[in-house]
Design a protein around this motif. Sequence first.
Motif, PDB file in Angstrom:
ATOM      1  N   GLU A 137      27.548 -18.276 -14.215  1.00 43.12           N
ATOM      2  CA  GLU A 137      28.335 -18.409 -15.443  1.00 43.12           C
ATOM      3  C   GLU A 137      28.827 -19.842 -15.501  1.00 43.12           C
ATOM      4  N   ILE A 138      28.711 -20.441 -16.669  1.00 40.97           N
ATOM      5  CA  ILE A 138      29.173 -21.816 -16.848  1.00 40.97           C
ATOM      6  C   ILE A 138      30.629 -21.816 -17.290  1.00 40.97           C
ATOM      7  N   ARG A 179      35.501 -27.613 -17.393  1.00 39.48           N
ATOM      8  CA  ARG A 179      36.672 -28.279 -16.804  1.00 39.48           C
ATOM      9  C   ARG A 179      36.829 -29.625 -17.501  1.00 39.48           C
ATOM     10  N   SER A 185      42.046 -26.930 -16.152  1.00 37.60           N
ATOM     11  CA  SER A 185      41.297 -25.685 -16.351  1.00 37.60           C
ATOM     12  C   SER A 185      41.302 -25.331 -17.847  1.00 37.60           C
ATOM     13  N   PRO A 186      40.343 -24.499 -18.263  1.00 31.72           N
ATOM     14  CA  PRO A 186      40.202 -24.202 -19.692  1.00 31.72           C
ATOM     15  C   PRO A 186      41.485 -23.654 -20.319  1.00 31.72           C
ATOM     16  N   MET A 201      27.812 -28.177 -24.629  1.00 28.53           N
ATOM     17  CA  MET A 201      27.591 -27.308 -23.471  1.00 28.53           C
ATOM     18  C   MET A 201      26.243 -26.613 -23.517  1.00 28.53           C
ATOM     19  N   LEU A 227      30.891 -18.174 -25.428  1.00 32.24           N
ATOM     20  CA  LEU A 227      30.957 -18.621 -26.821  1.00 32.24           C
ATOM     21  C   LEU A 227      32.364 -18.348 -27.339  1.00 32.24           C
ATOM     22  N   SER A 228      32.970 -19.333 -27.946  1.00 37.89           N
ATOM     23  CA  SER A 228      34.292 -19.108 -28.519  1.00 37.89           C
ATOM     24  C   SER A 228      34.125 -18.338 -29.823  1.00 37.89           C
ATOM     25  N   ASP A 276      35.316  -9.837 -20.612  1.00 35.75           N
ATOM     26  CA  ASP A 276      36.682  -9.316 -20.464  1.00 35.75           C
ATOM     27  C   ASP A 276      36.790  -7.899 -21.000  1.00 35.75           C
ATOM     28  N   GLN A 317      40.808  -6.284  -9.686  1.00 39.91           N
ATOM     29  CA  GLN A 317      41.812  -6.630  -8.692  1.00 39.91           C
ATOM     30  C   GLN A 317      42.843  -5.540  -8.493  1.00 39.91           C
ATOM     31  N   GLY A 341      32.825 -13.914  -8.105  1.00 39.96           N
ATOM     32  CA  GLY A 341      34.218 -14.039  -7.678  1.00 39.96           C
ATOM     33  C   GLY A 341      34.330 -14.984  -6.506  1.00 39.96           C
ATOM     34  N   TYR A 342      35.575 -15.289  -6.141  1.00 42.81           N
ATOM     35  CA  TYR A 342      35.825 -16.243  -5.064  1.00 42.81           C
ATOM     36  C   TYR A 342      35.220 -15.791  -3.742  1.00 42.81           C
ATOM     37  N   PRO A 379      33.818 -21.454  -8.859  1.00 41.84           N
ATOM     38  CA  PRO A 379      32.924 -22.277  -9.673  1.00 41.84           C
ATOM     39  C   PRO A 379      32.708 -23.638  -9.005  1.00 41.84           C
TER      40      PRO A 379
HETATM   41  P1  C2E Z   1      36.234 -15.837 -18.109  1.00 43.91           P
HETATM   42  O1  C2E Z   1      35.024 -15.979 -18.952  1.00 43.91           O
HETATM   43  O2  C2E Z   1      36.731 -14.467 -17.851  1.00 43.91           O
HETATM   44  O3  C2E Z   1      35.909 -16.633 -16.790  1.00 43.91           O
HETATM   45  C1  C2E Z   1      36.223 -16.186 -15.514  1.00 43.91           C
HETATM   46  C2  C2E Z   1      37.441 -16.859 -15.012  1.00 43.91           C
HETATM   47  O4  C2E Z   1      37.821 -16.252 -13.773  1.00 43.91           O
HETATM   48  C3  C2E Z   1      37.236 -18.335 -14.676  1.00 43.91           C
HETATM   49  O5  C2E Z   1      38.461 -19.010 -14.951  1.00 43.91           O
HETATM   50  C4  C2E Z   1      36.984 -18.310 -13.191  1.00 43.91           C
HETATM   51  O6  C2E Z   1      37.273 -19.532 -12.553  1.00 43.91           O
HETATM   52  C5  C2E Z   1      37.924 -17.234 -12.764  1.00 43.91           C
HETATM   53  N1  C2E Z   1      37.523 -16.593 -11.519  1.00 43.91           N
HETATM   54  C6  C2E Z   1      36.277 -16.484 -11.023  1.00 43.91           C
HETATM   55  N2  C2E Z   1      36.272 -15.801  -9.875  1.00 43.91           N
HETATM   56  C7  C2E Z   1      37.557 -15.459  -9.631  1.00 43.91           C
HETATM   57  C8  C2E Z   1      38.193 -14.714  -8.569  1.00 43.91           C
HETATM   58  O7  C2E Z   1      37.569 -14.222  -7.648  1.00 43.91           O
HETATM   59  N3  C2E Z   1      39.539 -14.543  -8.672  1.00 43.91           N
HETATM   60  C9  C2E Z   1      40.251 -15.064  -9.707  1.00 43.91           C
HETATM   61  N4  C2E Z   1      41.588 -14.868  -9.707  1.00 43.91           N
HETATM   62  N5  C2E Z   1      39.683 -15.765 -10.710  1.00 43.91           N
HETATM   63  C10 C2E Z   1      38.342 -15.940 -10.672  1.00 43.91           C
HETATM   64  P2  C2E Z   1      38.448 -20.330 -15.783  1.00 43.91           P
HETATM   65  O8  C2E Z   1      37.298 -21.173 -15.406  1.00 43.91           O
HETATM   66  O9  C2E Z   1      39.829 -20.889 -15.685  1.00 43.91           O
HETATM   67  O10 C2E Z   1      38.184 -19.849 -17.244  1.00 43.91           O
HETATM   68  C11 C2E Z   1      39.141 -19.134 -17.963  1.00 43.91           C
HETATM   69  C12 C2E Z   1      38.582 -18.654 -19.262  1.00 43.91           C
HETATM   70  O11 C2E Z   1      38.324 -19.754 -20.121  1.00 43.91           O
HETATM   71  C13 C2E Z   1      37.227 -17.969 -19.127  1.00 43.91           C
HETATM   72  O12 C2E Z   1      37.452 -16.665 -18.761  1.00 43.91           O
HETATM   73  C14 C2E Z   1      36.653 -18.126 -20.507  1.00 43.91           C
HETATM   74  O13 C2E Z   1      37.174 -17.134 -21.383  1.00 43.91           O
HETATM   75  C15 C2E Z   1      37.203 -19.452 -20.942  1.00 43.91           C
HETATM   76  N6  C2E Z   1      36.172 -20.471 -20.764  1.00 43.91           N
HETATM   77  C16 C2E Z   1      35.836 -21.127 -19.642  1.00 43.91           C
HETATM   78  N7  C2E Z   1      34.856 -22.021 -19.883  1.00 43.91           N
HETATM   79  C17 C2E Z   1      34.567 -21.909 -21.199  1.00 43.91           C
HETATM   80  C18 C2E Z   1      33.646 -22.556 -22.057  1.00 43.91           C
HETATM   81  O14 C2E Z   1      32.873 -23.399 -21.626  1.00 43.91           O
HETATM   82  N8  C2E Z   1      33.619 -22.203 -23.370  1.00 43.91           N
HETATM   83  C19 C2E Z   1      34.450 -21.254 -23.858  1.00 43.91           C
HETATM   84  N9  C2E Z   1      34.373 -20.942 -25.147  1.00 43.91           N
HETATM   85  N10 C2E Z   1      35.334 -20.602 -23.062  1.00 43.91           N
HETATM   86  C20 C2E Z   1      35.391 -20.925 -21.755  1.00 43.91           C
END
Ligand code: C2E
Length: 388
Positions: free
Chosen positions: A171-172, A175, A185-186, A206, A232-233, A293, A320, A370-371, A376
């Motif tokens: 998954e992309i 940052r 972070s996003p 992207m 995708l937003s 989600d 979790q 996941g972690y 990532p």
């Molecule tokens: P998401 O799509 O649900 O992405 C997963 C988020 O969970 C990511 O946070 C990731 O870093 C985090 N994560 C992954 N594994 C774990 C884990 O094991 N434990 C925990 N606690 N967290 C984990 P991130 O990167 O901060 O992204 C947050 C949200 O921002 C994403 O949720 C997504 O909705 C949005 N997002 C991120 N990148 C993009 C993007 O390029 N474009 C758009 N439109 N939205 C993005």
Amino acid sequence: DIDEFKMVNDGLGYHIGDTMLTEIAQRLRRALYLPGDVVARFDGDEFAIFFDRLPDLPAAFNAAQRIRQLFEDPFMIENGQEIFCNVSIGLELITSEVPIETVMRNADLALYRAKHTGRGGIEIFDQTLYANFSTRLHNETALRLALQRQEFRLFAQPIIDFEHSHCTGFEILIRWAHPDGRLRSPGQFLDIAEETGLIIPLGWWMLEVAAEQLARWQADPMMQHMTLAINLSPRQLLHSQLLPTLKSIFERYQFPRQQLHLEITEGALLNTERAEPILNALRNFGLHLHIDDFGTGYSSLTYLHRFPLNTIKIDRSFIQAALEDQRSLAIVRTIINLAQTMQLATIAEGIETAEHIQVLRELGCQAGQGYFFSPPVPLEQAADFSLS
Ligand code: C2E
Ligand code: CA
Ligand code: CA
Ligand code: CA
């Protein structure tokens, strides 16, 4: 601001016409007290009223209340239907000479808040409103610059197939490499990007980088089957250029279409009438669609039935909580069963322990991220991960 015209009979929105405008103006004129008071149409269904001499704040509130009362009676339109209006009011009090632009801007900021908080629909301008406004403006400018200066970075988080314990793709996640040296972070910038529309150029960029990566991996036997999932937003999903952009990308980069996955949140599907033809077109084009989600949003079941999805991503909040809380576990089990019935794949998010994997495998979930597997990592390093 006059808003939310609701037909009493069918609940449909009603377009504000000339006859109605005239009547609105007539009603507003009844709110004036003195010869110096003025009412003007400001913009569309927004009106500006200037009261020349109101003694104090309570008097201003009274005037605003009176305006609201003027709209308690419905408007009659053609074929005898009635429409009720909602009025939001932003107030600004001036005691000395202030440039008209400032007055209008401040009243507009108060109006904006009145429309969004809905507390009686009347708000007074104060300096905190202006402070918020300038912070937003500042953040927006910073984001624009960041895009120009190419400060955004793509990270990739591996998605692991439970059955064979191998990486099937990534998954992309975006940052922002801020000039202060820290990665943002996003959560810290996507809302503003979405509201200001900057998410659109960012989103196209992207897709371009992801496609370039997938095309390059075609030459690498270890990587040529890897998938990339892009978030995708909501705005991007509904954008008229989405499909044309994707078509142009596939003309320029060579890789199988089903290797590009698009993640869409439930919130983006709220407008089902608009979303449905778009999702159908994306799916017919050959892309894989993930619903992201899952379970955190709205009426999920209708979406599953209505939209041509491939995969459900189970939100990490359920994963979790699943080990401690029977209800969350039940939700996870239900989602997985549902997916199986509808012949959809499942990806669990937020896997942090081996126990998570064990439980999910028992429930029949196919894959996860996941972690526990990997946080990532920069997209350029994704190939290193899949080897380890
Ligand atoms: P998401 O799509 O649900 O992405 C997963 C988020 O969970 C990511 O946070 C990731 O870093 C985090 N994560 C992954 N594994 C774990 C884990 O094991 N434990 C925990 N606690 N967290 C984990 P991130 O990167 O901060 O992204 C947050 C949200 O921002 C994403 O949720 C997504 O909705 C949005 N997002 C991120 N990148 C993009 C993007 O390029 N474009 C758009 N439109 N939205 C993005
Ligand atoms: Ca309006
Ligand atoms: Ca996602
Ligand atoms: Ca997610």
